[in-house]
Write a protein that holds these residues in place. Structure first.
Motif, PDB file in Angstrom:
ATOM      1  N   UNK A   4       0.812  -1.229   0.000  1.00 14.81           N
ATOM      2  CA  UNK A   4       0.000   0.000   0.000  1.00 14.81           C
ATOM      3  C   UNK A   4       0.843   1.277   0.000  1.00 14.81           C
ATOM      4  N   UNK A 100       0.501  -3.314   9.127  1.00 18.25           N
ATOM      5  CA  UNK A 100       1.775  -3.348   8.400  1.00 18.25           C
ATOM      6  C   UNK A 100       2.915  -3.645   9.377  1.00 18.25           C
TER       7      UNK A 100
ATOM      8  N   UNK B  90      -6.664  12.258  -1.963  1.00 23.13           N
ATOM      9  CA  UNK B  90      -8.081  12.572  -1.754  1.00 23.13           C
ATOM     10  C   UNK B  90      -8.633  11.774  -0.574  1.00 23.13           C
ATOM     11  N   UNK B  93      -9.086   8.181  -1.269  1.00 24.58           N
ATOM     12  CA  UNK B  93      -7.785   7.498  -1.378  1.00 24.58           C
ATOM     13  C   UNK B  93      -7.135   7.331  -0.007  1.00 24.58           C
ATOM     14  N   UNK B  94      -7.357   8.322   0.849  1.00 25.64           N
ATOM     15  CA  UNK B  94      -6.825   8.267   2.218  1.00 25.64           C
ATOM     16  C   UNK B  94      -7.405   7.058   2.951  1.00 25.64           C
ATOM     17  N   UNK B  96      -8.777   4.483   1.527  1.00 24.98           N
ATOM     18  CA  UNK B  96      -8.353   3.297   0.782  1.00 24.98           C
ATOM     19  C   UNK B  96      -6.939   2.867   1.212  1.00 24.98           C
ATOM     20  N   UNK B  97      -6.081   3.862   1.393  1.00 26.08           N
ATOM     21  CA  UNK B  97      -4.696   3.595   1.805  1.00 26.08           C
ATOM     22  C   UNK B  97      -4.660   2.879   3.150  1.00 26.08           C
ATOM     23  N   UNK B  98      -5.386   3.443   4.129  1.00 23.30           N
ATOM     24  CA  UNK B  98      -5.344   2.825   5.457  1.00 23.30           C
ATOM     25  C   UNK B  98      -6.095   1.495   5.490  1.00 23.30           C
ATOM     26  N   UNK B 100      -6.152  -0.642   3.038  1.00 25.09           N
ATOM     27  CA  UNK B 100      -5.243  -1.641   2.449  1.00 25.09           C
ATOM     28  C   UNK B 100      -4.093  -1.968   3.403  1.00 25.09           C
ATOM     29  N   UNK B 101      -3.810  -1.055   4.329  1.00 30.71           N
ATOM     30  CA  UNK B 101      -2.769  -1.354   5.324  1.00 30.71           C
ATOM     31  C   UNK B 101      -3.248  -2.406   6.323  1.00 30.71           C
ATOM     32  N   UNK B 104      -7.279  -5.210   3.756  1.00 31.08           N
ATOM     33  CA  UNK B 104      -8.684  -5.364   3.361  1.00 31.08           C
ATOM     34  C   UNK B 104      -8.786  -5.280   1.842  1.00 31.08           C
ATOM     35  N   UNK B 145     -10.932   7.055   9.721  1.00 28.28           N
ATOM     36  CA  UNK B 145      -9.766   6.237   9.339  1.00 28.28           C
ATOM     37  C   UNK B 145      -9.449   5.185  10.408  1.00 28.28           C
TER      38      UNK B 145
END
Lengths: 332, 320
Positions: A4, A100, B90, B93-94, B96-98, B100-101, B104, B145
Motif C-alpha cells: 500500500x 503493516x 483525496x 484514497x486516504x 483506501x490507503x489505510x 489496504x494497510x 482489506x 480512518x
C-alpha cells in the motif's frame, strides 16, 4: 497484493510537479554529458582513421556511468527522508498501529525509490538508445544496464533508509548516507593499500628471498574487501561490456593474487567475482533494510523478551530500578 | 475490554508511568485526564503498541497486547493528537490507503469507507484533497480512518485540541454516537467540561500515577463524599443552625447569609425530618440539595492531593 505504501507514494508523487522537474533536470544532465562526449570523440577522430560511428559505442559507458552517478547521489536523498519525512508529517505512528509490519513499511519505501529511479532511467532510454542504434552496441547490454541501475537503486535506497531510521532529521540522514558511501568506496580500499605499503616496506628492508615468500601467502586475500567496492564493481561491469575482459582478473594476474593461497585465487577468476559481488551487494542491501526495520519497530523483539521476563518476577519496584533506560519521547 | 496491570515506564531517571492498573469495561467511554506530563500519552502509546513498557501487562479482550501485536493491531483504532495527512491525496484514497494497510480488499474498503464517511458527515467530500479540509473535518476523517477495520477499542489522544467550538460539538456528538453503537472508547483530553458531558467513566493521572478512576459519580462520591448537604433559606438562620446541630451525626461545615452546608450520616428520612423540624420552627427553607462537584473541581482536588487519593473500585487498583 501491491504494498500500500508503494501505491500511495507513487500516486502522491506522480501528482506533484517535482517529478516532472526531476526528469527534466535528469535529461538535461544526460544531454550535456552526451554533447560533451560527442565533442571529445569528434576531436579524437579528427586525428585517427576510425569513423565516428564505431566511436559512438563509448557513449554507452559515458551515459550509463552518468546515470549511475546521478542515481547514486539522488536516491539516498529521496530515501533519507522516507522515514524521517513520515515522522515530520506525523503519519509514522499511525502507520505503525496498522497491520503493516516494520519490514513492510521499509520495503514499501525502498520499492518506491526503486520505481522512481527506474522511471528516470526509462525516461532516458531515447538518449541511451543512440549508442545502440548508431554505435552498434548489443541490445543485451541495455538490459544489463537496467539490471545495474536496479542494483544501484536498491543499494543506495537501503543505505538511505537505514540512515533515515537512525537519524531524526532528514539532513542528518543524507549526510550519514554519503559517509557510508565513502566507507564503501574508500574504506574497502584501505586493507589493500595497507597491505601494499607493508609489502613495499618489506621489499626495502628484507632480502629478495624473504620478499618473495611474503608476496605469495594469504595476504592477497585482503583484496576480497574490494568485492563490496562499488567502483571496482562498476569497473568490472563496464570493462567486460566494452573490452570483453575482466578488470579484476587482469589486476589479480598483475599483483600475483592468482598464485596466492586462500579464497582470492578462486574468486578472482572468470565471472565469479561479478556474481559474488552482486550477491554481496544484494545481501548487504537486505541487511541494511532488516536493520532499519528493527530500528523503527517500537516493540523490539529483544526488549519484548526482556519485558516478559521482568513480568514474571514478583517485585515490580525492583524491576523499575533495573529498567531499560530509554530517551524521552514527546515530552512525556 | 482493556485491562492494564502494574504498568511502568521510565525515561532515564524520570518515571513517566508508575504502577498503573486499570480496567475499562466494554462499551465505556473512558476519559483520561491529567496535567501535562502526567503520563497519559505514554500510557496511550503503550496501549497502542507504539512503546514498550518497562514492566506490566496490557490485555485487550483478554489478549496480551505485548505478546500478540499482530492480533492487537486489528482491535485498536488510534487517533493521535495531530492530523496525519498527505498532500495530494483525496479523502477516498486516504481511506483506501489505510484500509489496504489492514489488508482489506478494495471492494470491502469502498463499502466501509462510504459508511464511515457518512457517519462523520464527510460523504460529500470523498473526491476532495485531504489537505484542503478544515481542522474539524480532518479530525473527523482521522476518526473514520481509525474505524476502517472495525476495531473493538478506539483510542483518541487529545482529539479536540485546536478545534473550534462547532467542531468540538460535532466531535462530541460523533463519539457519543460511536458509544451508542457499543464501541469502547478511551479519550484523553484537557477539556474537562466536555469529558464530563461525554464520558461515563474517568481516570485521573498525575506524575505517572493513576490517582482516581471509575464511574464519574463514584469518583465524585469518593472525593467529595456523598453526605454533603446544602440547605438554603430566607429567614431563621440561627434557628436552622441550632436544629441541625441537635441531630446526631450532623456537622455544620459552613454558614452563609442564606445557606448552610452540612456533612452528615443521616438517612433520607432523617434528612426529611430535619427539614420538617426547621419549617415547623419558622425557618423559611427555600431548598436543599446534595452538594455536587464538577469534573474541574474534582480534578483540582485530586491532583493537588496527588498521593493521598487512591482509586477505590474495579477501575483502579493503584498500589502505591
Amino acid at each position: 497484493m501491491l504494498n500500500p505504501i508503494v501505491k500511495k507514494d507513487v500516486k502522491v508523487q506522480s501528482r506533484s510537479m517535482r517529478i516532472c522537474w526531476g526528469v527534466f533536470i535528469y535529461e538535461l544532465i544526460l544531454a550535456l554529458a552526451f554533447f560533451l562526449a560527442m565533442i571529445i570523440m569528434e576531436q579524437q577522430i579528427r586525428f585517427s582513421t576510425s569513423n565516428i560511428y564505431s566511436a559512438m559505442v563509448w557513449l554507452y559507458p559515458v551515459l550509463a556511468l552518468t546515470q549511475i552517478g546521478i542515481l547514486g547521489l539522488i536516491v539516498p536523498v529521496r530515501t533519507a527522508s522516507a522515514i524521517s519525512g513520515e515522522k515530520e508529517r506525523q503519519t509514522f505512528d499511525i502507520m505503525l498501529t496498522t497491520s503493516m509490519t516494520a519490514f513492510s513499511v521499509v520495503m514499501g519505501k525502498v520499492m518506491t525509490a526503486m520505481i522512481q529511479s527506474m522511471f528516470f532511467v526509462i525516461a532516458s532510454m531515447p538518449v541511451m538508445a543512440l549508442s545502440f542504434v548508431i554505435g552498434g552496441m548489443s541490445w543485451g547490454y541495455l538490459f544489463g544496464f537496467l539490471a545495474l541501475a536496479l542494483l544501484v537503486s536498491l543499494f543506495s535506497a537501503s543505505i538511505g533508509i537505514l540512515c533515515s531510521s537512525l537519524c531524526k532529521k532528514s539532513i542528518s540522514a543524507v549526510i550519514m548516507s554519503y559517509i557510508i558511501y565513502i566507507v564503501f568506496f574508500l574504506g574497502t580500499f584501505l586493507p589493500y593499500l595497507l597491505y601494499e605499503v607493508a609489502l613495499m616496506n618489506a621489499a626495502y628492508s628484507t632480502t629478495q628471498t624473504t620478499n618473495a615468500a611474503l608476496t605469495y601467502t594469504y595476504g592477497e586475500n585482503l583484496y576480497l574487501f574490494l568485492l563490496v567496492n562499488p567502483a571496482v564493481y562498476l569497473a568490472e561491469f563496464f570493462g567486460r561490456v566494452m573490452t570483453g575482459e575482466s578488470v579484476v582478473n587482469t589486476f589479480a594476474t598483475l599483483t600475483g593474487a592468482h598464485q596466492t593461497k586462500g579464497l582470492i585465487n578462486h574468486v578472482a577468476t572468470g565471472s565469479r567475482w561479478m556474481v559474488i559481488s552482486t550477491v554481496l551487494f544484494v545481501g548487504i542491501s537486505f541487511l541494511f533494510l532488516w536493520l532499519a526495520s528493527k530500528r523503527i519497530d517500537p516493540i523490539k523483539r529483544r526488549a519484548k523478551k526482556r519485558a516478559k521476563k521482568q513480568m514474571q518476577q514478583p517485585d515490580m519496584q525492583v524491576i523499575v530500578q533495573e529498567n531499560i533506560m530509554q530517551k524521552p519521547e514527546d515530552g512525556q | 475490554m482493556l485491562q492494564i496491570n502494574h504498568l511502568y515506564k521510565s525515561y532515564g531517571k524520570f518515571q513517566a508511568v508508575s504502577d498503573l492498573s486499570l480496567h475499562i469495561p466494554k462499551g465505556d467511554l473512558f476519559g483520561f485526564v491529567g496535567p501535562n506530563g502526567a503520563g497519559k500519552t505514554t500510557t496511550i502509546r503503550m496501549v497502542c503498541g507504539l512503546m514498550l513498557p518497562n514492566a506490566g501487562t496490557i490485555k485487550i479482550n483478554g489478549v496480551d497486547a505485548l505478546a500478540n501485536q499482530k492480533e492487537i493491531k486489528k482491535q485498536i483504532g488510534y487517533v493521535p493528537d495531530f492530523f496525519g495527512v498527505y498532500d495530494n491525496l483525496k479523502v477516498r484514497e486516504y481511506m483506501d490507503f489505510y484500509g489496504s494497510m489492514y489488508r482489506m480488499h478494495s471492494r470491502e474498503i469502498a463499502q466501509i469507507a462510504g459508511d464511515l464517511l457518512e457517519l462523520v458527515n464527510l460523504s460529500d467530500k470523498t473526491e476532495v484533497y485531504v489537505d484542503t479540509l478544515s481542522r474539524g473535518m480532518k479530525q473527523r476523517l482521522c476518526v473514520a480512518r481509525a474505524l476502517i477495520h472495525n476495531p473493538a477499542l478506539l483510542v483518541l489522544d487529545e482529539p479536540n485540541s485546536g478545534l473550534d467550538p462547532r467542531a468540538r460539538v460535532e466531535m462530541k456528538e460523533l463519539l457519543l454516537n460511536l458509544k451508542s453503537m457499543g464501541k469502547t472508547i478511551v479519550i484523553s483530553s484537557h477539556i474537562l467540561s466536555e469529558l464530563s458531558e461525554m464520558c461515563n467513566s474517568i481516570g485521573i493521572m498525575d506524575h505517572g500515577h493513576l490517582v482516581a478512576a471509575g464511574r464519574i459519580e463514584d469518583v465524585m462520591d469518593d472525593v467529595f463524599g456523598s453526605n454533603q448537604l446544602v440547605v438554603t433559606f430566607d429567614e431563621g438562620r440561627e434557628r436552622a443552625v441550632r436544629i441541625a446541630n441537635e441531630y446526631a451525626g450532623v456537622k455544620v461545615t459552613s454558614v452563609g447569609e442564606k445557606e448552610m452546608k452540612l456533612s452528615h450520616s443521616m438517612t433520607k428520612q432523617e434528612i426529611a425530618g430535619m427539614i420538617a423540624t426547621m419549617i415547623e420552627n419558622e425557618v423559611v427553607v427555600t431548598g436543599f440539595h446534595r452538594q455536587e462537584g464538577n469534573l474541574e473541581t474534582l480534578f483540582m482536588r485530586v491532583t493537588e492531593n496527588a498521593g493521598a487519593q487512591e482509586g477505590g473500585n474495579d477501575y483502579a487498583e493503584s498500589n502505591r
